[in-house]
Design an enzyme around this catalytic site. Structure first.
Site, mmCIF file in Angstrom:
data_model
loop_
_atom_site.group_PDB
_atom_site.id
_atom_site.type_symbol
_atom_site.label_atom_id
_atom_site.label_comp_id
_atom_site.label_asym_id
_atom_site.label_seq_id
_atom_site.Cartn_x
_atom_site.Cartn_y
_atom_site.Cartn_z
ATOM 1 N N ARG A 95 -7.945 5.413 0.746
ATOM 2 C CA ARG A 95 -8.661 4.264 0.477
ATOM 3 C C ARG A 95 -10.184 4.338 1.434
ATOM 4 N NH1 ARG A 95 -3.940 0.947 3.157
ATOM 5 N NH2 ARG A 95 -2.767 2.712 2.301
ATOM 6 N N ASP A 107 -3.429 16.736 1.950
ATOM 7 C CA ASP A 107 -3.382 15.621 3.043
ATOM 8 C C ASP A 107 -2.377 15.738 3.987
ATOM 9 O OD1 ASP A 107 -3.163 13.138 4.272
ATOM 10 O OD2 ASP A 107 -2.515 12.079 2.415
ATOM 11 N N LYS A 165 1.877 13.952 9.064
ATOM 12 C CA LYS A 165 3.040 13.595 8.263
ATOM 13 C C LYS A 165 4.292 14.447 8.698
ATOM 14 C CE LYS A 165 0.894 12.719 3.825
ATOM 15 N NZ LYS A 165 1.300 11.212 3.602
ATOM 16 N N LYS A 202 -9.694 10.119 -6.182
ATOM 17 C CA LYS A 202 -9.344 10.471 -4.756
ATOM 18 C C LYS A 202 -9.059 12.348 -5.162
ATOM 19 C CE LYS A 202 -5.705 10.557 -1.268
ATOM 20 N NZ LYS A 202 -4.553 9.628 -0.928
ATOM 21 N N GLU A 234 -5.880 7.527 4.300
ATOM 22 C CA GLU A 234 -7.130 8.289 4.272
ATOM 23 C C GLU A 234 -7.799 7.937 2.888
ATOM 24 O OE1 GLU A 234 -4.505 9.880 3.571
ATOM 25 O OE2 GLU A 234 -5.158 10.948 1.806
ATOM 26 N N ASP A 290 -2.413 15.740 -3.701
ATOM 27 C CA ASP A 290 -3.218 14.646 -3.619
ATOM 28 C C ASP A 290 -4.663 14.430 -4.026
ATOM 29 O OD1 ASP A 290 -3.029 11.972 -2.230
ATOM 30 O OD2 ASP A 290 -3.632 12.842 -0.431
HETATM 31 N N1 BES Z 1 -1.408 10.731 -0.250
HETATM 32 C C1 BES Z 1 -0.507 9.825 0.252
HETATM 33 C C2 BES Z 1 0.346 9.063 -0.715
HETATM 34 C C3 BES Z 1 1.572 9.841 -1.115
HETATM 35 C C4 BES Z 1 2.449 9.981 -0.367
HETATM 36 C C5 BES Z 1 1.721 10.246 -2.285
HETATM 37 C C6 BES Z 1 3.857 10.493 -0.768
HETATM 38 C C7 BES Z 1 2.834 10.748 -2.890
HETATM 39 C C8 BES Z 1 3.647 11.170 -2.208
HETATM 40 C C9 BES Z 1 -1.461 8.879 1.062
HETATM 41 O O1 BES Z 1 -2.525 9.198 1.397
HETATM 42 C C10 BES Z 1 -0.767 8.145 2.296
HETATM 43 O O2 BES Z 1 -0.433 9.251 3.168
HETATM 44 N N2 BES Z 1 -0.393 6.997 2.435
HETATM 45 C C11 BES Z 1 0.564 6.544 3.161
HETATM 46 C C12 BES Z 1 -0.019 5.163 3.440
HETATM 47 C C13 BES Z 1 0.271 4.537 4.736
HETATM 48 C C14 BES Z 1 -0.034 5.258 5.797
HETATM 49 C C15 BES Z 1 -0.086 3.098 4.808
HETATM 50 C C16 BES Z 1 1.833 6.293 2.406
HETATM 51 O O3 BES Z 1 2.070 6.113 1.399
HETATM 52 O O4 BES Z 1 2.738 6.532 3.350
HETATM 53 ZN ZN ZN Z 2 -3.214 10.835 0.593
HETATM 54 MN MN MN Z 3 -2.399 10.302 3.638
#
Ligand code: BES
Ligand code: ZN
Ligand code: MN
Length: 494
Positions: free
Chosen positions: A345, A264, A271, A259, A343, A282
């Site tokens: 996935r 992000d 966010k 990835k 995103e 990311d």
């Molecule tokens: N890149 C993030 C995951 C992440 C968040 C990694 C914080 C490290 C620290 C990923 O794209 C994401 O935003 N995931 C969401 C998924 C949710 C919306 C189902 C998450 O983990 O909150």
């Molecule tokens: Zn992400």
């Molecule tokens: Mn994300």
């Protein structure tokens, strides 16, 4: 970048060398090494005296320093604890501390009494050299003024050590450093185009070929899922593919997928502001792929490997994907997007199914900072792994044990796949509220690998943040999983 530029074997005996610093290891309850006992200029006597005056027994992390006006200006005796308890990961940590110590002492080069560290034991030399390199890591590229005229750049090791093991440790240390650098670069500078250029640069090596697919071709190539994320970004997304053919031309390849979200923001499901800067990390999944690619380009293992990265930003924009959109992935599955921040996935869906379909790999590993939830489950101590194949999990666990990079398996039971069923499309990009967020993300990816044996690494907890063991950097990206993956690839050769 890792400062250390050279680790060499010195064929001279310790009594013959000139050095600003000679480091010798000392196991608990043992005696001075042969090398130190044979030293001239009264150094052997002075070291013995210092040890008894300091009541030094060889405890781990204890040290004794002795200075002289002779050809070796100082000797550092490094405690290593019990000989039968020392692991290669401990040794890696000890080596990184020595590398930092010498740099802080403003020494340009130092010497190591290799036999005293038991470096002839399998795996020890490689781990030791990895530690030396990793301890010399620093990221100063964006400091306008840097003073480092007196920094450590060269180390010589005396004794029975294999040059090949030194070289492998050196290459792997620098490959991890590359992965760290990629993680640490800021998102305004390191765009998907920039990642693609890095990949092309590495792929100039023997047996490698890079293909970059630009976002303008995504719809035509049926990358509807990846395109959903990429369309909101102004900087063009790239699918990066590097084919490495070091093995028999008829052998099916092994595949590594990463990835590569260079930033992000969450997209329309934006966010919160605190720590949003950390979303430059990311792309650390892609850093694993490029780090291993660098090691492979230099060590040239006799096998075939596909390296693939989905690189883009996730941005809010008038043309960005909306919550509620339905998109179609490369394998024909339809996805209801319920949160544009899930995103990773979506990007991986197309990269995984394209790699599985086009290259028919014997196995796929993917790496992604996929969920914040993995930090809740495992903290920053281990990467979460999920798989459709117990055999590949065993391989990962073995490599994890060899390299000290911890992993912990989470289950992908069918019940979790039910949690990602959509009412109006085949699947949705969210699971069951906040429950098992890491696993439902893994269950989503499973839809895109078919029967290919596959293991997913959620490295959101380990790619930046951990400060232990001591070979981890003081801040920023860790380069996690590069060493583990190279070890796994190598084990496949036997
Ligand atoms: N890149 C993030 C995951 C992440 C968040 C990694 C914080 C490290 C620290 C990923 O794209 C994401 O935003 N995931 C969401 C998924 C949710 C919306 C189902 C998450 O983990 O909150
Ligand atoms: Zn992400
Ligand atoms: Mn994300």
């Amino acid at each position: 970048m890792a400062r250390l530029k050279k680790v060499a074997v010195n064929n001279k005996s310790i009594s013959e060398i000139k050095s600003d610093l000679l480091v010798s290891g000392f196991f608990k309850g043992s005696s001075l090494s042969k090398g130190i006992k044979g030293m001239g200029d009264n150094m052997n006597v002075n070291v013995s005296n210092a040890i008894s005056i300091d009541k030094f027994k060889g405890d781990k992390n204890k040290r004794v320093s002795v200075y002289s006006g002779g050809s070796v200006k100082r000797v550092l005796i490094q405690g290593l604890g019990d000989k039968n308890k020392l692991t290669s990961d401990n040794l890696r940590a000890v080596a990184s501390n020595l590398s930092r110590y010498a740099n802080e002492a403003k020494l340009k080069s130092i010497d190591i009494d290799g036999d005293s560290f038991n470096l002839s034991k399998a795996g020890y030399t490689q781990a030791f050299v990895e530690g030396l390199v990793l301890g010399s890591y620093e990221f100063l590229e964006y400091k306008s003024k840097v003073k480092n005229e007196n920094s450590l750049t060269a180390i010589s090791i005396c004794g029975k050590v294999s040059k090949d093991d030194i070289n492998k440790g050196f290459v792997l240390g620098h490959s991890v450093s590359l992965a760290r650098d990629l993680g640490n670069h800021p998102p305004n500078i390191q765009t998907p185009t920039d990642l693609a250029n890095t990949a092309k640069g590495i792929a100039k090596a023997k047996n490698m070929k890079a293909t970059i697919i630009d976002v303008k071709d995504f719809e035509k190539m049926n990358f509807g899922s990846f395109y959903g994320v990429a369309r909101g970004a102004k900087t063009p997304a790239k699918m990066i593919i590097v084919e490495y053919k070091g093995g028999n031309s008829k052998d099916q390849p092994f595949a590594l997928v990463g990835k590569g979200l260079t930033f992000d923001s969450g997209g329309i499901s934006i966010k919160p502001s605190p720590k949003m800067d950390e979303m430059k990390f990311d792309m650390c999944g892609s850093a694993v792929v490029l780090g291993v690619m660098k090691a492979v380009s230099e060590l040239q293992p006799k096998m075939n490997i596909i390296f693939a990265v989905g690189a883009t930003e996730n941005m809010p924009d008038a043309d960005a994907m909306r919550p509620g959109d339905i998109i179609t992935a490369y394998n024909g599955k339809t996805i209801e997007v319920l949160n544009t921040d899930a995103e990773g996935r979506l990007v991986l869906a197309d990269v995984l199914s394209y790699v599985a379909d086009k290259y028919k790999p014997v196995g796929i590993l993917d790496f992604a900072t996929l969920t914040g939830a993995v930090l809740i489950a495992l903290g920053d101590r281990a990467s979460g792994i999920m798989s459709n194949s117990p055999e590949i999990v065993k391989e990962v666990q073995k490599a994890s044990k060899n390299t000290g990079e911890k992993v912990w398996e989470l289950p992908l039971w069918d019940e979790y796949s039910r949690d990602i069923k959509s009412k109006i499309a085949d699947i949705k990009n969210l699971g069951n509220g906040r429950l098992a967020g890491t696993i439902t993300a893994g269950a989503f990816l499973k839809e895109f690998v078919g029967d290919t044996p596959w293991c997913h690494f959620d490295i959101a907890g380990t790619a930046w943040g951990p400060k232990e063991p001591s070979y981890q950097p003081k801040s920023g990206a860790t380069g996690v999983a590069v060493r583990l993956v190279y070890d796994l690839l190598e084990n496949r050769l036997n």
